[in-house]
Design a protein around this motif. Structure first.
Motif, mmCIF file in Angstrom:
data_model
loop_
_atom_site.group_PDB
_atom_site.id
_atom_site.type_symbol
_atom_site.label_atom_id
_atom_site.label_comp_id
_atom_site.label_asym_id
_atom_site.label_seq_id
_atom_site.Cartn_x
_atom_site.Cartn_y
_atom_site.Cartn_z
ATOM 1 N N GLN A 63 -16.158 -4.644 -3.419
ATOM 2 C CA GLN A 63 -16.740 -3.735 -2.440
ATOM 3 C C GLN A 63 -15.955 -3.885 -1.142
ATOM 4 N N VAL A 64 -15.427 -2.763 -0.668
ATOM 5 C CA VAL A 64 -14.657 -2.732 0.575
ATOM 6 C C VAL A 64 -15.539 -2.080 1.639
ATOM 7 N N THR A 65 -15.738 -2.790 2.755
ATOM 8 C CA THR A 65 -16.626 -2.311 3.816
ATOM 9 C C THR A 65 -15.843 -2.144 5.117
ATOM 10 N N ASN A 66 -16.109 -1.047 5.794
ATOM 11 C CA ASN A 66 -15.519 -0.781 7.102
ATOM 12 C C ASN A 66 -16.505 -1.249 8.176
ATOM 13 N N PRO A 67 -16.190 -2.315 8.926
ATOM 14 C CA PRO A 67 -17.107 -2.803 9.955
ATOM 15 C C PRO A 67 -16.999 -2.058 11.286
ATOM 16 N N ASN A 68 -16.144 -1.044 11.347
ATOM 17 C CA ASN A 68 -15.893 -0.322 12.592
ATOM 18 C C ASN A 68 -16.848 0.859 12.757
ATOM 19 N N ALA A 69 -17.022 1.279 13.976
ATOM 20 C CA ALA A 69 -17.878 2.423 14.301
ATOM 21 C C ALA A 69 -17.119 3.744 14.168
ATOM 22 N N PHE A 70 -15.960 3.705 13.552
ATOM 23 C CA PHE A 70 -15.152 4.896 13.307
ATOM 24 C C PHE A 70 -14.561 4.786 11.907
ATOM 25 N N GLY A 71 -14.216 5.929 11.335
ATOM 26 C CA GLY A 71 -13.666 5.948 9.985
ATOM 27 C C GLY A 71 -12.281 5.342 9.910
ATOM 28 N N LEU A 72 -11.957 4.829 8.722
ATOM 29 C CA LEU A 72 -10.628 4.272 8.459
ATOM 30 C C LEU A 72 -10.026 4.952 7.238
ATOM 31 N N GLN A 73 -8.769 5.264 7.325
ATOM 32 C CA GLN A 73 -8.016 5.709 6.161
ATOM 33 C C GLN A 73 -7.128 4.530 5.784
ATOM 34 N N ILE A 74 -7.484 3.852 4.696
ATOM 35 C CA ILE A 74 -6.662 2.729 4.257
ATOM 36 C C ILE A 74 -5.483 3.322 3.504
ATOM 37 N N GLN A 75 -4.320 3.157 4.083
ATOM 38 C CA GLN A 75 -3.122 3.718 3.483
ATOM 39 C C GLN A 75 -2.673 2.892 2.288
ATOM 40 N N ARG A 76 -2.928 1.567 2.361
ATOM 41 C CA ARG A 76 -2.440 0.707 1.288
ATOM 42 C C ARG A 76 -3.081 -0.669 1.389
ATOM 43 N N ILE A 77 -3.507 -1.155 0.237
ATOM 44 C CA ILE A 77 -3.918 -2.549 0.102
ATOM 45 C C ILE A 77 -3.007 -3.126 -0.970
ATOM 46 N N GLN A 78 -2.249 -4.140 -0.621
ATOM 47 C CA GLN A 78 -1.365 -4.787 -1.592
ATOM 48 C C GLN A 78 -1.800 -6.231 -1.722
ATOM 49 N N GLY A 79 -2.225 -6.596 -2.930
ATOM 50 C CA GLY A 79 -2.751 -7.940 -3.140
ATOM 51 C C GLY A 79 -1.909 -8.774 -4.075
ATOM 52 N N ASP A 80 -1.834 -10.060 -3.786
ATOM 53 C CA ASP A 80 -1.176 -11.033 -4.653
ATOM 54 C C ASP A 80 -2.239 -11.799 -5.414
ATOM 55 N N LEU A 81 -2.062 -11.952 -6.724
ATOM 56 C CA LEU A 81 -2.984 -12.710 -7.563
ATOM 57 C C LEU A 81 -2.429 -14.103 -7.796
ATOM 58 N N LEU A 82 -3.196 -15.104 -7.369
ATOM 59 C CA LEU A 82 -2.836 -16.496 -7.608
ATOM 60 C C LEU A 82 -3.854 -17.099 -8.570
ATOM 61 N N LEU A 83 -3.369 -17.772 -9.587
ATOM 62 C CA LEU A 83 -4.217 -18.508 -10.526
ATOM 63 C C LEU A 83 -3.864 -19.974 -10.392
ATOM 64 N N ASP A 84 -4.853 -20.783 -10.053
ATOM 65 C CA ASP A 84 -4.628 -22.208 -9.800
ATOM 66 C C ASP A 84 -3.446 -22.440 -8.861
ATOM 67 N N GLY A 85 -3.332 -21.573 -7.857
ATOM 68 C CA GLY A 85 -2.311 -21.733 -6.825
ATOM 69 C C GLY A 85 -0.957 -21.123 -7.137
#
Length: 163
Positions: A63-85
């Motif tokens: 669940q991604v939540t915007n804590p701001n009082a204005f809208g956000l356009q998330i252009q990109r979320i790039q995540g790295d997956l680490l397993l046991d470091g």
């Protein structure tokens, strides 16, 4: 007497005009993340002729939540997956719109080629051993008038893989 009134009136008008032109500085808060689920959903076993031909797919619902009082356009979320470091790969979520103080559940997949380290982690998961995961991201958001902002090294998810 008219001369004396002109200066205070001019100063008052100047102050009013300048205050109308001042920009209120607003801080953009990064989106917040809460993991709903994280699991190994598919594993293609490599064959003897090509021992590194397999793939493993991990699926994460967050669940991604915007804590701001204005809208956000998330252009990109790039995540790295680490397993046991150990870093095993990336996932990218493009173009997510969040309303002011709004949230959305996003599903993302990490499909990874099998190597010896990943095969070892998958064997641990299959045998019920604890395998810790960590997903760190870089988030790029566009707020319109406030511009764009990039937030790095945000921990999106952390826990143990559920088999």
């Amino acid at each position: 007497m008219i001369q004396r009134l002109k200066i205070p009136v001019l100063l008052t008008l100047s102050a009013a005009l300048l205050s109308g032109c001042m920009v209120v500085k607003t801080t953009i808060q990064p989106p917040q993340f809460q993991v709903q689920s994280f699991e190994l959903t598919r594993y293609t076993i490599p064959n003897i002729l090509n021992p590194f031909n397999g793939e493993a797919t991990f699926v994460m619902n967050v669940q991604v939540t915007n804590p701001n009082a204005f809208g956000l356009q998330i252009q990109r979320i790039q995540g790295d997956l680490l397993l046991d470091g150990l870093n095993f790969g990336k996932a990218v979520i493009p173009n997510l719109r969040l309303e002011a103080n709004g949230s959305s559940v996003v599903t993302t997949e990490f499909t990874l080629p099998v190597n010896l380290n990943l095969a070892s982690k998958i064997a641990d998961i299959a045998q019920g051993r604890k395998v810790d995961y960590l997903v760190k991201t870089t988030v790029q958001v566009d707020t319109g008038l406030l511009g764009t902002a990039t937030f790095s090294n945000i921990v999106v998810a952390q826990g143990s893989v559920n088999n």
